[in-house]
Design an enzyme around this catalytic site. Structure first.
Site, PDB file in Angstrom:
ATOM      1  N   ASP A 169      25.482  21.757  30.166  1.00  0.00           N
ATOM      2  CA  ASP A 169      25.776  22.398  28.882  1.00  0.00           C
ATOM      3  C   ASP A 169      24.482  22.538  28.088  1.00  0.00           C
ATOM      4  O   ASP A 169      23.847  21.546  27.761  1.00  0.00           O
ATOM      5  CB  ASP A 169      26.804  21.525  28.132  1.00  0.00           C
ATOM      6  CG  ASP A 169      27.031  21.998  26.706  1.00  0.00           C
ATOM      7  OD1 ASP A 169      26.744  23.181  26.417  1.00  0.00           O
ATOM      8  OD2 ASP A 169      27.501  21.182  25.891  1.00  0.00           O
ATOM      9  N   ASN A 184      24.135  24.110  25.009  1.00  0.00           N
ATOM     10  CA  ASN A 184      24.217  24.262  23.548  1.00  0.00           C
ATOM     11  C   ASN A 184      25.117  23.241  22.858  1.00  0.00           C
ATOM     12  O   ASN A 184      25.508  23.420  21.707  1.00  0.00           O
ATOM     13  CB  ASN A 184      24.664  25.688  23.197  1.00  0.00           C
ATOM     14  CG  ASN A 184      26.039  25.999  23.760  1.00  0.00           C
ATOM     15  OD1 ASN A 184      26.614  25.185  24.494  1.00  0.00           O
ATOM     16  ND2 ASN A 184      26.587  27.150  23.418  1.00  0.00           N
ATOM     17  N   ASP A 186      27.365  25.925  30.948  1.00  0.00           N
ATOM     18  CA  ASP A 186      27.138  27.356  30.753  1.00  0.00           C
ATOM     19  C   ASP A 186      25.998  27.850  31.643  1.00  0.00           C
ATOM     20  O   ASP A 186      25.309  27.046  32.296  1.00  0.00           O
ATOM     21  CB  ASP A 186      26.847  27.649  29.269  1.00  0.00           C
ATOM     22  CG  ASP A 186      25.864  26.652  28.688  1.00  0.00           C
ATOM     23  OD1 ASP A 186      24.782  26.489  29.259  1.00  0.00           O
ATOM     24  OD2 ASP A 186      26.198  26.003  27.659  1.00  0.00           O
ATOM     25  N   ASP A 194      32.850  34.427  42.578  1.00  0.00           N
ATOM     26  CA  ASP A 194      34.237  34.168  42.947  1.00  0.00           C
ATOM     27  C   ASP A 194      35.050  35.426  42.652  1.00  0.00           C
ATOM     28  O   ASP A 194      35.108  35.881  41.504  1.00  0.00           O
ATOM     29  CB  ASP A 194      34.740  32.980  42.111  1.00  0.00           C
ATOM     30  CG  ASP A 194      35.737  32.127  42.857  1.00  0.00           C
ATOM     31  OD1 ASP A 194      36.590  32.712  43.552  1.00  0.00           O
ATOM     32  OD2 ASP A 194      35.672  30.886  42.744  1.00  0.00           O
ATOM     33  N   ASP A 248      39.184  34.326  46.452  1.00  0.00           N
ATOM     34  CA  ASP A 248      40.265  33.455  46.028  1.00  0.00           C
ATOM     35  C   ASP A 248      41.568  33.901  46.699  1.00  0.00           C
ATOM     36  O   ASP A 248      41.941  35.069  46.611  1.00  0.00           O
ATOM     37  CB  ASP A 248      40.368  33.565  44.496  1.00  0.00           C
ATOM     38  CG  ASP A 248      41.236  32.506  43.864  1.00  0.00           C
ATOM     39  OD1 ASP A 248      40.878  31.320  43.947  1.00  0.00           O
ATOM     40  OD2 ASP A 248      42.271  32.866  43.270  1.00  0.00           O
ATOM     41  N   GLU A 284      39.061  31.864  51.031  1.00  0.00           N
ATOM     42  CA  GLU A 284      39.810  30.622  50.830  1.00  0.00           C
ATOM     43  C   GLU A 284      41.205  30.844  51.398  1.00  0.00           C
ATOM     44  O   GLU A 284      42.110  31.286  50.695  1.00  0.00           O
ATOM     45  CB  GLU A 284      39.911  30.294  49.331  1.00  0.00           C
ATOM     46  CG  GLU A 284      40.688  29.022  49.065  1.00  0.00           C
ATOM     47  CD  GLU A 284      41.462  29.007  47.742  1.00  0.00           C
ATOM     48  OE1 GLU A 284      41.787  27.920  47.285  1.00  0.00           O
ATOM     49  OE2 GLU A 284      41.760  30.075  47.187  1.00  0.00           O
ATOM     50  N   HIS A 302      36.791  22.287  44.021  1.00  0.00           N
ATOM     51  CA  HIS A 302      37.360  22.041  42.704  1.00  0.00           C
ATOM     52  C   HIS A 302      38.881  21.877  42.704  1.00  0.00           C
ATOM     53  O   HIS A 302      39.481  21.697  41.648  1.00  0.00           O
ATOM     54  CB  HIS A 302      36.964  23.194  41.775  1.00  0.00           C
ATOM     55  CG  HIS A 302      37.541  24.500  42.234  1.00  0.00           C
ATOM     56  ND1 HIS A 302      37.171  25.119  43.412  1.00  0.00           N
ATOM     57  CD2 HIS A 302      38.499  25.293  41.694  1.00  0.00           C
ATOM     58  CE1 HIS A 302      37.859  26.232  43.559  1.00  0.00           C
ATOM     59  NE2 HIS A 302      38.671  26.361  42.534  1.00  0.00           N
ATOM     60  N   ASP A 303      39.506  21.998  43.856  1.00  0.00           N
ATOM     61  CA  ASP A 303      40.954  21.874  43.941  1.00  0.00           C
ATOM     62  C   ASP A 303      41.415  20.603  44.632  1.00  0.00           C
ATOM     63  O   ASP A 303      42.613  20.341  44.704  1.00  0.00           O
ATOM     64  CB  ASP A 303      41.552  23.054  44.729  1.00  0.00           C
ATOM     65  CG  ASP A 303      41.429  24.363  43.991  1.00  0.00           C
ATOM     66  OD1 ASP A 303      41.494  24.360  42.753  1.00  0.00           O
ATOM     67  OD2 ASP A 303      41.264  25.405  44.669  1.00  0.00           O
TER      68      ASP A 303
END
Ligand code: GLC
Ligand code: CA
Length: 553
Positions: free
Chosen positions: A22, A24, A30, A104, A205, A285, A346-347
Site C-alpha cells: 500500500d 498511500n 495498489d 486476469d 477466470d 483456471e 487466492h482461493d
C-alpha cells in the site's frame, strides 16, 4: 520438451494487488505500491527472487463485491488501485526488469454495475438485453434448478422487467451470454486493448462456466455423475476436509451449466486474437472433477497455452500420490502441450497451512518448493509463499470475503490466504502506513522479508537460490521427465530431468525419517534443502528427514 517460448522457461508469481503493498496509507494495496517492490521480485541479481512474470489478480474498475472479480469497466483501473497511467508505468517498470505482465480476464460475468448490465436490465427490448442470460420463471419459481457456485439459486428475480437473470457466482456477478456473437466481439476488443497497452497475457477466470446448455435443462442429482476413480475418491475426501473451495456441496451434477462443448469454440476465438501477438500467453483456471476434462482445454494446441491442474494442489502429503498425480497429468496432455504447476492461490488455503506439521513446516515448504521448481513445466508461486506466510484464523467480524460472510461457519471465507504481504516485523508488516484491510498473518517475527533476507538458511533465500539455479540448468527448464521407482522407498519421490547433455536427479524425502536412495551411478549433490550437505560424489544418497536434494551426473 523444447522450451521455445518465454513462458515455458518462466517462473510466474501471483500478486493479489489489494494485499501486496500500500503506497498511500489507505490500507489497500495498489499499483504504485507494487512498483516500489519490483526490485524485490527481480533486480537482475540472485539477491532478488528472480521471477520472470507476474499474474495480477484483477485491479480493474469494480464495486469490489468479490474483490475485483466483479468488473464494472474492463478497460480502466479501479481508483483504489491507481490509474491507467500507473498501469503504463507498471508495465514499463516490469519490462525493464524482464518481468512479463499477465492480467486476469474475468469474463464469465461482469459486475451488476457494468454499463452493459445496467442497459441490459433497463428493458426487455434494450439492444444489450441478450448480452446477459434472461429467462421466464416456472410460475413463481426460477427457470431451472441450477445453483450458484457461491450457494443458493443461480437465478435472480428482476422486478422491473419481470424476468430472472443467471449468475453462476454472486447475484452482483451476472453471467454474460457467450452464445451472443456481440459479447464475443466486445471481449476480443478488451483482450486487444490490454495487449496493445503492453500486457503479455491473461489468466482466464473460470472458462468452464462460460457456456450453458442451450435448452437450460435441470441438472441431475450428484449421484448421476460419472464415477470418480478410487484414487481420486480418496483424495477427494482430503479435498473436502481441508480446502472445500466454495462452501457446501450442492448435491448436483452440474451437467448443463459447466464444461459445455461450445466453450472450446470460444477459447479458439480467444486464441486467434492472442496469436495476433506472437508472445502472448494464456492460462486457464479450469475446475473439474476429471483431469481429462482439464486437459481438453488445451484443444489441439489451438485453445489455452496452459491450464492449472488443481488435483496437484489437492494432493495429500504422500510421495506416491504426488508422483501418480504428476504422471497421470503428463500422460493426459495432448502432444506438444505445456504443463503448469501451482500449490496455492487466492482461493485456497496456502500449501504451508494445509500440509504443515508443527516444528517442520518450513522444511516441508522447502521440499514443496523444490518439487514445484523442478517438475517439467511452468511453476506459479503465490505471493508470500516464498517467506512461508501462513493463513491466520480470522474471527467472523473480520471476514470480508462474501463467500465467508454467506456461509459462515461452514466456510470461513478466503480472507486468510489474502492477508497483507509481510515485508517486515512491524505492526502492519511494512505493508501500509495505515490500517491494513485484513490483519497480518501469524508468526510475523520470523515470516517476513526483512528478517529472512540476511539469513542464508531462510525459506526466502532457499527460493531465491533455487530459482536462479533453475535458470542456469537447461535440464530443469526443458529436460525430459522420468521417475525412478526401483528400490526407492515408498515415501520418497525421485525423478530425473534430462537433456542430451545434462541430467539432474531430484530426490525428495516426504517422510520424517532418514531414507536411503540407491543412485544409478556416481552423482554429485548440487543443491539441497539442508544447507550442510557435502558436495562429494556418492552412489547412494542418505536423505535427512524431509530433505530434498538435486544431484548431477
Ligand atoms: C474464480 C476466482 C475467484 C472468484 C471466482 C468468480 O474462481 O479465482 O476468486 O471469486 O472466479 O469470479
Ligand atoms: Ca492504497
Amino acid at each position: 520438451m523444447i522450451a521455445v517460448k518465454w513462458w515455458q522457461k518462466a517462473v510466474f508469481y501471483q500478486i493479489y494487488p489489494r494485499s501486496f503493498m500500500d503506497s498511500n496509507g489507505d490500507g489497500i494495496g495498489d499499483i504504485p505500491g507494487i512498483i516500489q517492490k519490483l526490485d524485490y521480485l527481480n533486480d537482475g541479481t540472485p539477491q532478488s527472487l528472480g521471477i520472470d512474470a507476474i499474474w495480477f489478480s484483477p485491479f480493474f474498475v469494480s464495486p469490489q463485491k468479490d474483490f475485483g472479480y466483479d468488473i464494472a469497466d474492463y478497460c480502466n483501473i479501479d481508483p483504489c488501485y491507481g490509474t491507467l497511467e500507473d498501469f503504463d508505468r507498471l508495465v514499463e517498470e516490469c519490462h525493464k526488469r524482464g518481468i512479463r505482465v499477465m492480467l486476469d480476464l474475468v469474463v464469465n460475468h461482469t459486475s451488476d454495475q457494468h454499463p452493459w448490465f445496467l442497459e441490459s436490465r433497463s428493458s426487455r427490448d434494450n439492444p444489450k438485453r441478450d448480452w446477459y442470460i434472461w429467462r421466464d420463471g416456472r410460475g413463481k419459481k426460477p427457470p431451472n434448478n441450477w445453483r450458484s457456485i457461491f450457494s443458493g439459486s443461480a437465478w435472480e428475480w428482476d422486478e422491473h422487467t419481470g424476468q430472472w437473470y443467471l449468475h453462476s457466482f454472486l447475484r452482483e456477478q451476472p453471467d454474460l451470454n457467450w452464445a451472443n456473437p456481440e459479447v464475443r466481439e466486445a471481449i476480443h476488443a478488451v483482450i486487444r486493448f490490454w495487449l496493445d497497452r503492453g500486457a503479455d497475457g491473461f489468466r482466464l477466470d473460470v472458462p468452464h462456466t462460460y457456456c450453458k446448455d442451450p435448452q437450460f435443462r435441470n441438472n441431475p442429482p450428484f449421484w448421476k455423475r460419472p464415477p470418480l476413480d478410487r484414487q481420486r475418491l480418496r483424495d477427494k475426501v482430503f479435498f473436502e476436509k481441508t480446502i472445500a473451495l466454495f462452501g457446501l456441496p450442492d448435491f448436483q451434477y452440474k451437467q448443463y451449466n459447466l464444461h459445455q462443448p461450445q466453450t472450446h469454440e470460444i477459447l479458439r476465438g480467444f486464441r486467434r486474437v492472442l496469436d495476433e501477438y506472437p508472445d502472448a500467453v494464456s492460462i486457464g483456471e479450469i475446475l473439474a472433477d476429471y483431469p481429462e476434462t482439464v486437459a481438453s482445454y488445451y484443444g489441439r494446441g489451438d485453445e489455452l497455452h496452459m491450464n492449472f491442474y488443481f488435483d496437484f494442489a489437492e494432493c495429500p502429503w504422500d510421495a506416491g500420490a504426488f508422483r501418480r498425480r504428476v504422471e497421470h497429468w503428463l500422460s493426459l496432455l495432448p502432444a506438444g502441450s505445456w504443463p503448469a504447476w501451482t500449490l496455492s492461490n487466492h482461493d485456497r488455503i496456502r500449501a504451508i497451512s494445509r500440509y504443515g506439521k508443527p516444528g517442520v513446516e518450513n522444511q516441508q515448504a522447502k521440499l514443496l518448493a523444490m518439487l514445484l521448481l523442478t517438475l517439467p513445466g511452468t511453476p506459479f508461486i503465490y505471493y508470500g509463499e516464498e517467506i512461508g506466510m501462513k493463513d491466520p484464523r480470522l474471527p467472523k467480524r473480520l471476514i470480508q470475503d462474501p463467500v465467508g460472510k454467506k456461509l459462515w461457519p461452514f466456510h470461513k471465507g478466503r480472507d486468510s490466504q489474502r492477508t497483507p504481504m509481510q515485508w517486515d516485523d512491524s505492526e502492519t508488516a511494512g505493508f501500509s502506513a495505515g490500517t491494513p484491510w485484513l490483519p497480518v498473518g501469524p508468526e510475523l517475527s520470523a515470516r517476513n522479508v526483512r528478517s529472512q533476507d540476511k539469513d542464508p538458511s531462510s525459506l526466502l533465500n532457499f527460493w531465491r537460490n533455487l530459482i536462479w539455479l533453475r535458470k542456469k540448468k537447461t535440464a530443469l527448464l526443458e529436460g525430459g521427465y522420468r521417475a525412478l521407482t526401483e528400490n526407492i522407498p515408498a515415501d520418497c519421490y525421485v525423478f530425473s530431468r534430462s537433456t542430451p547433455g545434462q541430467e539432474i536427479l531430484v530426490c525428495l524425502n516426504f517422510s520424517r525419517k532418514p531414507r536411503t536412495i540407491p543412485l544409478p551411478g556416481k552423482r554429485t549433490p548440487l543443491f539441497s534443502t539442508h544447507n550442510l550437505r557435502s558436495k562429494k560424489p556418492v552412489d547412494t544418497l542418505t536423505l535427512a528427514p524431509l530433505e530434498g536434494c538435486l544431484l548431477e551426473a
